[in-house]
Design a protein around this motif. Structure first.
Motif, short mmCIF file in Angstrom:
data_model
loop_
_atom_site.label_atom_id
_atom_site.label_comp_id
_atom_site.label_asym_id
_atom_site.label_seq_id
_atom_site.Cartn_x
_atom_site.Cartn_y
_atom_site.Cartn_z
N ASN A 54 23.28 20.76 -5.45
CA ASN A 54 24.50 21.00 -6.22
C ASN A 54 25.20 22.27 -5.75
O ASN A 54 26.43 22.31 -5.66
N GLN A 55 24.42 23.31 -5.47
CA GLN A 55 25.02 24.56 -4.99
C GLN A 55 25.67 24.35 -3.63
O GLN A 55 26.76 24.86 -3.36
N GLN A 56 25.03 23.61 -2.76
CA GLN A 56 25.57 23.35 -1.45
C GLN A 56 26.86 22.51 -1.57
O GLN A 56 27.82 22.75 -0.87
N THR A 57 26.87 21.54 -2.45
CA THR A 57 28.05 20.71 -2.67
C THR A 57 29.19 21.57 -3.19
O THR A 57 30.35 21.41 -2.77
N LYS A 58 28.89 22.48 -4.11
CA LYS A 58 29.93 23.35 -4.66
C LYS A 58 30.54 24.23 -3.57
O LYS A 58 31.75 24.46 -3.53
N GLN A 59 29.72 24.73 -2.64
CA GLN A 59 30.21 25.57 -1.56
C GLN A 59 31.07 24.78 -0.58
O GLN A 59 32.05 25.27 -0.04
N LEU A 60 30.71 23.53 -0.35
CA LEU A 60 31.50 22.68 0.56
C LEU A 60 32.84 22.31 -0.03
O LEU A 60 33.81 22.11 0.69
N MET A 61 32.91 22.23 -1.36
CA MET A 61 34.14 21.85 -2.03
C MET A 61 35.15 22.99 -2.04
O MET A 61 36.33 22.78 -2.21
N LYS A 62 34.69 24.23 -1.88
CA LYS A 62 35.59 25.39 -1.94
C LYS A 62 36.43 25.51 -0.72
O LYS A 62 36.46 25.16 0.28
#
Length: 62
Positions: A54-62
């Motif tokens: 989830n953290q990695q997904t959030k960083q990719l979305m930024k």
């Protein structure tokens, strides 16, 4: 009467173990303990993996 119960036992699933439910062999108890411990570790590992994903997904979305 005892012979009647012995004759009926194969026709009642689980009946043959009724007298031994409160007793477990030491090996079976130890294996059950390991199984429960491993399950806790695996469940916790799943939580960590999901959090990291989830953290990695959030960083990719930024």
């Amino acid at each position: 009467m005892t012979n009647q119960f012995v004759e009926e036992a194969p026709y009642h699933p689980g009946y043959e173990d009724a007298g031994f439910k409160s007793q477990a062999s030491p090996v079976a108890a130890e294996l059950d303990s390991f199984r429960k411990s491993s399950s806790r570790y695996l469940n916790f590992a799943d939580v960590i993996v999901n959090y990291c994903a989830n953290q990695q997904t959030k960083q990719l979305m930024k």
